[in-house]
Design an enzyme around this catalytic site. Structure first.
Site, PDB file in Angstrom:
ATOM      1  N   GLU A   1       0.863  -1.179   0.000  1.00  0.00           N
ATOM      2  CA  GLU A   1       0.000   0.000   0.000  1.00  0.00           C
ATOM      3  C   GLU A   1       0.900   1.230   0.000  1.00  0.00           C
ATOM      4  O   GLU A   1       1.911   1.265   0.697  1.00  0.00           O
ATOM      5  CB  GLU A   1      -0.902   0.026   1.245  1.00  0.00           C
ATOM      6  CG  GLU A   1      -1.976   1.095   1.148  1.00  0.00           C
ATOM      7  CD  GLU A   1      -2.896   1.087   2.366  1.00  0.00           C
ATOM      8  OE1 GLU A   1      -4.038   1.552   2.256  1.00  0.00           O
ATOM      9  OE2 GLU A   1      -2.474   0.626   3.427  1.00  0.00           O
TER      10      GLU A   1
ATOM     11  N   ALA B 160       3.285   0.142  10.351  1.00  0.00           N
ATOM     12  CA  ALA B 160       2.747  -1.205  10.209  1.00  0.00           C
ATOM     13  C   ALA B 160       1.848  -1.265   8.991  1.00  0.00           C
ATOM     14  O   ALA B 160       1.453  -0.239   8.444  1.00  0.00           O
ATOM     15  CB  ALA B 160       1.972  -1.603  11.469  1.00  0.00           C
ATOM     16  N   MET B 161       1.536  -2.505   8.558  1.00  0.00           N
ATOM     17  CA  MET B 161       0.682  -2.699   7.387  1.00  0.00           C
ATOM     18  C   MET B 161      -0.211  -3.900   7.618  1.00  0.00           C
ATOM     19  O   MET B 161       0.252  -4.969   8.023  1.00  0.00           O
ATOM     20  CB  MET B 161       1.536  -2.905   6.125  1.00  0.00           C
ATOM     21  CG  MET B 161       0.722  -3.129   4.863  1.00  0.00           C
ATOM     22  SD  MET B 161      -0.322  -1.718   4.482  1.00  0.00           S
ATOM     23  CE  MET B 161      -1.725  -2.536   3.730  1.00  0.00           C
ATOM     24  N   GLU B 162      -1.511  -3.723   7.318  1.00  0.00           N
ATOM     25  CA  GLU B 162      -2.547  -4.676   7.694  1.00  0.00           C
ATOM     26  C   GLU B 162      -2.752  -5.813   6.718  1.00  0.00           C
ATOM     27  O   GLU B 162      -3.868  -6.358   6.625  1.00  0.00           O
ATOM     28  CB  GLU B 162      -3.876  -3.939   7.856  1.00  0.00           C
ATOM     29  CG  GLU B 162      -4.445  -3.333   6.572  1.00  0.00           C
ATOM     30  CD  GLU B 162      -4.041  -1.896   6.323  1.00  0.00           C
ATOM     31  OE1 GLU B 162      -4.687  -1.227   5.496  1.00  0.00           O
ATOM     32  OE2 GLU B 162      -3.070  -1.432   6.966  1.00  0.00           O
TER      33      GLU B 162
ATOM     34  N   GLU C  98      -4.280  -2.181  13.499  1.00  0.00           N
ATOM     35  CA  GLU C  98      -4.047  -3.118  12.390  1.00  0.00           C
ATOM     36  C   GLU C  98      -5.038  -4.276  12.398  1.00  0.00           C
ATOM     37  O   GLU C  98      -5.494  -4.724  11.334  1.00  0.00           O
ATOM     38  CB  GLU C  98      -2.613  -3.652  12.436  1.00  0.00           C
ATOM     39  CG  GLU C  98      -1.540  -2.592  12.362  1.00  0.00           C
ATOM     40  CD  GLU C  98      -1.734  -1.639  11.213  1.00  0.00           C
ATOM     41  OE1 GLU C  98      -2.143  -2.064  10.118  1.00  0.00           O
ATOM     42  OE2 GLU C  98      -1.484  -0.429  11.403  1.00  0.00           O
TER      43      GLU C  98
ATOM     44  N   HIS D  13      -8.270  -3.290  11.021  1.00  0.00           N
ATOM     45  CA  HIS D  13      -8.223  -3.270   9.559  1.00  0.00           C
ATOM     46  C   HIS D  13      -8.621  -4.612   8.936  1.00  0.00           C
ATOM     47  O   HIS D  13      -9.009  -4.651   7.759  1.00  0.00           O
ATOM     48  CB  HIS D  13      -6.820  -2.931   9.076  1.00  0.00           C
ATOM     49  CG  HIS D  13      -6.574  -1.462   8.882  1.00  0.00           C
ATOM     50  ND1 HIS D  13      -7.436  -0.644   8.201  1.00  0.00           N
ATOM     51  CD2 HIS D  13      -5.529  -0.673   9.269  1.00  0.00           C
ATOM     52  CE1 HIS D  13      -6.942   0.583   8.181  1.00  0.00           C
ATOM     53  NE2 HIS D  13      -5.790   0.596   8.826  1.00  0.00           N
TER      54      HIS D  13
END
Length: 917
Positions: free
Chosen positions: A188, A322-324, A358, A361
């Site tokens: 993303e 962070a990334m979900e 997260e 998400h």
């Protein structure tokens, strides 16, 4: 995604992506367009989701349904190979298929249709980051299901985007062992196209069936469970994973490396946390929190977690925030791990909030996906709001909503100028994609949701969200879908109220006056846009649920008045000498201005107010003073009253006061009055540290621990010789190996030493930064080193930044830390200009727009604002205009305060003392 501050764990200054609290995009502002001429409202319509009508660059006539992807990668290599087969539904006969690809090289492409295999020419368009696939035989592509097969190569990135590398020291290996490396992903917003050719827009949901070929001995983890591992003759292993549900390309995730694994479960759902070798036990706090949060969210949304497993990965360096990714959430290491021997008292709070964001998400964003980047707030604002709700539910002792006010204040400062945008602000240009991953989306969006929830009631709000989730699961959604369901649950026109907050820039100032008329209280409310700069020439109106309550109101419930016009008068029952509060409970995203007599009455009753009302009153008083709408003495009167507060909110209140003192300190940098301001700050804070002591008492809660750590650092920064001497002695004992620093005050002591470091201690801190074995430690040492007041040391730190002293995420931020924490902003800014070619690749595409504004964090001259805008336009272009515009407005605001308020501040400080009634 999650926003992460460059100050690591705070939410101040420059942010980068999870890139989402804890550290950019909408249509960027053309630099030639005066910011004041931007339209007040850019996104008015709120239709329900319609695939064909959803904005985007790619045609809706070719729709992907399934990706079969093979990635061949080795952490030791700087490149990778890929093979992808994409099943598409061609809905209209076409001469070519256009999809996204960037930083990839095609080595072969075929179309498989009813007539067999047809070779394709690949025509790249670098500017648009697309490939045009054209049949070599010149015949058009027919309507119906087709299959595209592409072989290609790509590059492993050195910054946290796309498929990137994360280098680290393996603490289980011998000291002289070479650095280890993990590969991880951050796709993303628009980085999936650098890993595979794809229809890289949120509206295109498809199944991903992933296989990864990696060297034997390397572990591979992805969104879905592993189905098979097949050893190959050349010593590599092919890892094949189960197909995902239909999802957008940006949620694809995988990682390759050697991990320690901590396992658990939430009911029947298997949970794992992946760490670098030797750090498994530091994930226990996160595992327990995950077990709690999954059950809480399942109950709240009325929808179970949708995948058969949940993995979370602590990436040991390089990445931000962070990334979900669905089923494989990845975090910067400091966002997931808690080390009892080294982590600060704030670390568990930060980790829990980030986990909650997260994991939320997995519903907001993954199960239901925003239709386009124009609606990304549906992902991020709701995850922010839900994280606050969950943190407050499980840890009320953390004073979550009070401490969140600092982030809201920073956002209101940005939203009070012309260099801002609406939460839903219309078309998003991919060149400026990071503009919509900002405080307006996260903090303002979350605060507006909290305000609407308070207005409607939590039960009604929950019913509406549950209906929204049930209706849009495994699909996309718009604001129209959301407000349709919440409006149905509420039986009100919620859409009209919400649109006034999501679809126009800025926020209101509510002015309140009251009088007793024939035994009833007549309250007059007025609204206009709050601006910290020149007045807004455009009239606008919000639908404001103003919550009125009397101080010491006993059992009298608050009265909510919908202020949906410029001015309104209402009557409340009875009359009282107790002053009225507007925005009672502090959840409204607006400022309140009282008459001078009313303000004095509230200040006199300060200790009687509810904690949230104290924080809101103090925040509004400082913001009005900065804008020139009220004198500074009103804020200082509240500041003097703060030590008289004796409840659990004391720490949050003093923390907010500290942020305001830091802002004033920047305004008076280098002036004689700065010494008097530091003296006042010491007078406020030193008794508080003396009360707390340097060691935690038995049974002491988290609030005193967090405040103590902060006070040690800040008092040293404000020149407290006694605190500095004690911090230096503790640091020296730790350095000599006599006694380790207690975890509860470790970062405070290190920060205090950095603020006034001599040559030897500066060298020791620099060496610690270079040898640090985790992200949390790196940020602790980086902040300390950047807070000093020695010019030669500042130059040495900047030289070290480009010499590889730390991973790119930390190294690229050192000029911003210098620019926001001390007097060397001009040096840091010039250094970035002179070494742009070195910093740009360190920061990456999403980080480069923050390099110059960060270094300019304490500028106070109007000419510096103009230079920043010009330099940003020249070096970054369109995608950096909004970020630079916001910082330029803050510089001009500081310049006005420096010219207008310094004499009055000097006079005020001569007679000011904390604790005075």
């Amino acid at each position: 995604m999650t926003l992460t501050s460059v100050l690591c764990g705070g939410r101040r200054a420059i942010r980068m992506l999870k890139t989402a609290a804890v550290c950019g995009p909408l249509m960027a502002l053309p630099m030639a367009l005066p910011l004041a001429l931007l339209p007040a409202t850019t996104a008015v319509a709120q239709p329900r989701f319609d695939f064909a009508a959803t904005p985007g660059r790619l045609s809706k006539q070719v729709v992907p349904t399934h990706y079969q992807l093979l990635i061949d990668a080795d952490p030791a290599r700087d490149g990778f190979q890929g093979e992808v087969t994409i099943r598409v539904d061609v809905r209209q006969r076409t001469d070519a298929i256009v999809l996204n690809a960037h930083q990839l090289q095609a080595t072969g492409a075929m179309l498989h249709d009813a007539s067999g295999l047809r070779p394709l020419d690949v025509v790249p368009d670098e500017a648009r980051q697309t490939w045009r696939l054209v049949p070599q035989d010149g015949q058009p592509i027919a309507v119906g299901p087709q299959r595209i097969e592409i072989d290609y190569t790509g590059t492993v990135q050195k910054t946290g985007q796309g498929l990137f590398r994360a280098d680290y020291r393996d603490i289980t290996a011998p000291a002289d062992a070479p650095a280890a490396r993990t590969l991880a992903t951050q796709l993303e917003a628009i980085y999936a196209r650098s890993v595979l050719p794809a229809f890289d827009e949120p509206v295109f949901r498809a199944v991903f069936e992933l296989s990864v070929r990696a060297p034997a001995g390397q572990q591979v983890v992805a969104n879905m469970p592993l189905q098979a591992e097949t050893p190959e003759a050349d010593g590599r292993v092919l890892h094949r994973f189960a197909p995902t549900p239909p999802m957008p390309s940006y949620l694809l995730g995988f990682t390759i490396g050697r991990f320690d694994v901590l396992e658990g479960s939430a009911g029947a759902l298997p949970l794992r946390i992946l760490t670098a070798p030797g750090k498994r036990e530091q994930a226990r706090f996160a595992l327990t929190a995950t077990e709690q949060l999954l059950g809480y969210f399942t109950d709240y949304f009325g929808q179970p977690y949708a995948l058969p497993k949940l993995d979370q990965h602590a990436v040991p360096s390089t990445r931000w925030g962070a990334m979900e990714d669905w089923g494989l959430i990845s975090y910067a290491e400091g966002g997931l791990l808690v080390d009892p021997a080294r982590s600060t008292p704030d670390t568990p709070r930060r980790v829990f909030n980030l986990l909650a964001h997260e994991i939320a998400h997995q519903w907001f964003g993954n199960l239901v996906t925003a239709a386009s980047w124009e609606e990304i707030w549906l992902n991020e604002a709701f995850a922010t709001w839900m994280a606050t709700r969950a943190s407050e539910h499980f840890h009320p002792e953390w004073q979550v909503r009070l401490r969140e006010r600092g982030w809201v204040e920073e956002t209101m400062a940005e939203d009070s100028g012309q260099a801002t945008r609406a939460i839903r602000s219309g078309r998003v240009d991919e060149q400026a994609i990071w503009d919509v991953f900002d405080n307006i989306t996260y903090a303002k969006g979350g605060a507006v949701l909290s305000m609407i929830e308070q207005w409607l009631g939590p039960e009604v709000f929950q019913r509406g969200l549950a209906a929204y989730m049930a209706d849009r699961r495994f699909s996309n959604a718009t604001a129209g879908d959301l407000w349709h369901h919440i409006g149905q649950a509420a039986g009100r026109d919620v859409r009209r109220v919400a649109a006034s907050w999501t679809d126009q820039r800025g926020f209101p100032l509510v002015q309140l006056s009251s009088r007793c008329v024939r035994g009833r209280t007549e309250v007059t409310l007025a609204q206009r846009r709050f601006t910290a700069g020149p007045a807004d020439r455009m009239q606008r109106t919000w639908h404001i649920p103003v919550r009125l309550a009397r101080v010491s109101g006993g059992e009298e419930p608050p009265h909510t008045v919908m202020l949906d016009q410029p001015r309104r008068t209402v009557q409340l029952p009875g009359c009282s000498d107790a002053p009225l509060l507007a925005n009672a409970g502090g959840r409204g995203f607006y400022r309140v201005q009282y008459t001078p007599a009313h303000q004095r009455a509230l200040a006199a009753a300060f200790t009687e107010l509810a904690p949230a009302d104290r924080v809101a009153l103090m925040a509004d008083a400082f913001a009005l003073a900065r804008a020139g709408e009220a004198p500074l003495d009103g804020w200082f009167a509240l500041l003097a009253a703060a030590p008289r507060v004796q409840d659990d909110s004391r720490g949050a209140l003093l923390t907010m006061a500290l942020h305001s003192l830091e802002a004033l300190d920047a305004v008076v940098e280098g002036l004689p009055v700065q010494a008097r301001l530091h003296e006042a700050a010491r007078a406020l804070l030193a008794p508080e540290l003396a009360r707390l002591g340097w060691q935690a008492a038995d049974g002491e809660g988290s609030e005193p621990r967090a405040l103590r750590n902060l006070l040690i650092r800040q008092l040293a920064g404000f020149g407290d010789a006694e605190v500095l001497a004690r911090a230096q002695a503790l640091f020296d004992a730790d350095e000599a190996g006599r006694e380790p620093l207690p975890a509860a005050i470790r970062s405070g002591v290190i920060g205090a030493v950095g603020a006034r470091a001599d040559g030897p201690r500066f060298g020791q801190l620099l060496q610690r930064l270079q040898s640090a074995q985790g992200d949390e430690d790196r940020w602790t040492y980086a902040r300390a080193l950047a807070s000093g007041r020695d010019e030669a040391q500042a130059r040495r730190l900047l030289e070290a930044a480009l010499a590889g002293i730390a991973p790119p995420n930390v190294a690229s931020t050192l000029p911003s830390l210098l620019g926001t924490q001390g007097p060397f902003g001009e040096m840091a800014y010039r250094h970035v200009l002179d070494h742009w070619a070195g910093y740009e690749p360190l920061a990456g595409m999403q980080g480069r727009q923050y390099l110059l504004p960060g270094a300019a964090g304490r500028f106070v001259q109007a000419g510096q604002a103009a230079a920043l805008l010009a330099d940003q336009a020249r070096l970054v272009g369109k995608g950096g205009a909004l970020t630079a515009g916001r910082q330029a407005e803050q510089i001009r605001l500081n310049a006005r305060m420096r010219q207008r308020d310094v004499a009055a501040l000097d006079t005020l400080l001569k007679g000011w003392r904390p604790g005075a009634p």
